[in-house]
Structures are given as C-alpha cells and as structure tokens.
Design a protein around this motif. Sequence first.
Motif, short mmCIF file in Angstrom:
data_model
loop_
_atom_site.label_atom_id
_atom_site.label_comp_id
_atom_site.label_asym_id
_atom_site.label_seq_id
_atom_site.Cartn_x
_atom_site.Cartn_y
_atom_site.Cartn_z
N ARG A 16 0.83 -1.21 0.00
CA ARG A 16 0.00 0.00 0.00
C ARG A 16 0.87 1.26 0.00
O ARG A 16 0.59 2.21 -0.72
CB ARG A 16 -0.93 0.00 1.21
N ARG A 17 1.92 1.23 0.80
CA ARG A 17 2.82 2.39 0.88
C ARG A 17 3.50 2.63 -0.47
O ARG A 17 3.72 3.78 -0.87
CB ARG A 17 3.87 2.14 1.96
N ALA A 18 3.82 1.54 -1.18
CA ALA A 18 4.47 1.67 -2.49
C ALA A 18 3.47 1.81 -3.64
O ALA A 18 3.90 1.99 -4.79
CB ALA A 18 5.35 0.44 -2.74
N ASP A 19 2.18 1.71 -3.35
CA ASP A 19 1.13 1.82 -4.37
C ASP A 19 1.31 0.76 -5.45
O ASP A 19 1.32 1.05 -6.65
CB ASP A 19 1.13 3.22 -4.99
N LEU A 20 1.44 -0.50 -5.00
CA LEU A 20 1.64 -1.62 -5.91
C LEU A 20 0.56 -2.67 -5.70
O LEU A 20 0.22 -3.01 -4.56
CB LEU A 20 3.01 -2.27 -5.69
N SER A 21 0.02 -3.19 -6.79
CA SER A 21 -0.87 -4.33 -6.69
C SER A 21 -0.04 -5.59 -6.51
O SER A 21 1.19 -5.58 -6.62
CB SER A 21 -1.72 -4.44 -7.96
N GLN A 22 -0.71 -6.71 -6.23
CA GLN A 22 0.02 -7.97 -6.09
C GLN A 22 0.75 -8.31 -7.38
O GLN A 22 1.90 -8.75 -7.36
CB GLN A 22 -0.95 -9.09 -5.72
N ARG A 23 0.08 -8.12 -8.52
CA ARG A 23 0.70 -8.43 -9.80
C ARG A 23 1.92 -7.53 -10.06
O ARG A 23 2.96 -8.00 -10.54
CB ARG A 23 -0.33 -8.25 -10.92
N GLU A 24 1.81 -6.25 -9.73
CA GLU A 24 2.92 -5.32 -9.95
C GLU A 24 4.10 -5.63 -9.05
O GLU A 24 5.25 -5.57 -9.47
CB GLU A 24 2.43 -3.88 -9.73
N LEU A 25 3.82 -5.96 -7.78
CA LEU A 25 4.91 -6.31 -6.87
C LEU A 25 5.59 -7.60 -7.30
O LEU A 25 6.83 -7.71 -7.26
CB LEU A 25 4.37 -6.46 -5.45
N ALA A 26 4.80 -8.60 -7.72
CA ALA A 26 5.38 -9.86 -8.17
C ALA A 26 6.29 -9.66 -9.36
O ALA A 26 7.39 -10.21 -9.43
CB ALA A 26 4.26 -10.84 -8.50
#
Length: 283
Positions: A16-26
């Motif tokens: 949330r702090r990085a504004d990333l979805s699960q797909r984007e973080l993966a």
Amino acid sequence: MAEPTALGPALRALRRRADLSQRELAAKAGVPKSTVARIESATADPRFGTVERLVRAAGGLLVIGASGDLAVNALAPPEPVPHDGLRDEAGRRYPAHLDVWEVREPKDWPGAWWAEWYNLSPARWPRPLPLATYELNRTYRDRRRRTEWVREAVAVRRVTGGRVPATCWRFVAELPGGDLVGELRAHEQSPHLQWGGDEREWAREVVMDGVLVAAEHRRLGIGTRLVGAFLEEMTTSGIGIARAIAEHPGVNFLISCGFRQAGARPVALRQDRAVSAGRRPPR
C-alpha cells in the motif's frame, strides 16, 4: 522490525505504501503472483530470499540484528492497511493498495448511477448496494485522496486589519501553505441611516455579499464552514440579524445553514454603459 510481526499484513502494508498491486509487486520482485497472494493469506512458508526480494521491491527494509541493537529498535513498521478488516460478499480482502470505503447509501458507491438523478426508495434501487467499494482508476483514486486531504486540512479564519475596514467582514478558507479555496464577504449596515431615527433604536445588521468556493473543492462542506464561522462571529460581536440575497442554488444552501426566506423581494438592477469602438473598458 524490532517486534515480531506477521509477514502477510506487513507485506500488504508495504504494498500500500508503495502503491503496488500484487501483480505489480510480483513482476518487480521476479516472483509469481500466486506466491504473493499465498504469503499475504498466510498459506505459504516462503524462503528467506523470496521475502527479501518482495520487501525490497516494495521499498521496505529487511534487517537481522542482535537483541537490543539500537538500529533495529529505531525502525518503525509500516502503517497497517486501514481497510484490512473489511471483506467482500465472498469473504475476500479488498486490494491493499486501493482506498476502500463502506457503502451506507447510494452516493457512497460509484456504481449507483441513479443516486444523483433519481430519489428512489431502497425497494426500487436497480442494484443492491455492496458492503464496501473501491476505485480501480488511479486518477480518480488520487483525486479522492486529494479531496479527503483538503476536507481535513482546510482552515477557516477571519481577515482583519490592514486594508479591511472594521465594517467589512471577510472570511477565508485556506490550505496549508496559504492556498485560498474559499471566501465569504459581508458588511455591516446601519438601519438608522436608511430609515431614520435614533441609532440606539435599531439592531445592528450584517449583509452577506457572497460565498465563493473553488469549483474543484465544492461539496466538501467548505461553504458551510465559512457561513458557520460568520454566524459565530456575529454572536460574539452582539449582532443578531444577518441578511442575504441569493439565487438558486444559493437559496437552498443558505436555508440549509439556518437562514429563512424573508418576505421582502429586492429588485435586481442593471446599468449598461456605451463603450467607444476600438476602446477597451477599464479593468
């Protein structure tokens, strides 16, 4: 982190702090999306290297230190996801990187297209309302976050001194840094000068000249706060009568602030002046 913590909630908070979805973080960490989902749902026991890549990709810091290490104790865990306690109809968590809010009435839900146009009873709603909702479009989401920040950060004050005469009332709504987003102006009038008689026989009156709020910040209650500060200042100054002239929708707005419609109907006047050809009127 200094205190033991569950990996799933911590990773969601970092996302949330990085504004990333699960797909984007993966994709950023080079791991399958299913791995992120299973870690956050506590159904996987990941390797240390996987955790390290995910934490770093989310902008976090993974530290191993001895007990009592000052550097470790100085670290602070990320802010938890505020809507982690909410679940959808299937019992699933909502996306951590988006803003989720409870739906109590149709206007809380972007999918309620009828909320702004039709005043329907719940039995006639085209679709049932969800328990909560969120906005996938990040432009709209950021606009909503900005709106909520403005609602909490705006401050209302009366401007006095300087070039403002004592009989002129000016209230401003400002954001931190001095950005002006709203303004109310009014002036005191002397009924005894208009109607004659002794000044002591007439109560002091204030006439509201106008309330202005920046278009992008309307419907946030800023105008209501300006009028509230104005009325409170009237009470403090011992003035019991406020008058205003308004057009629709300003009439309904002032009535919602406690004004009542008076019987007198002033006449709107206008004067048109001829302007010579090729000559601009003074500004």
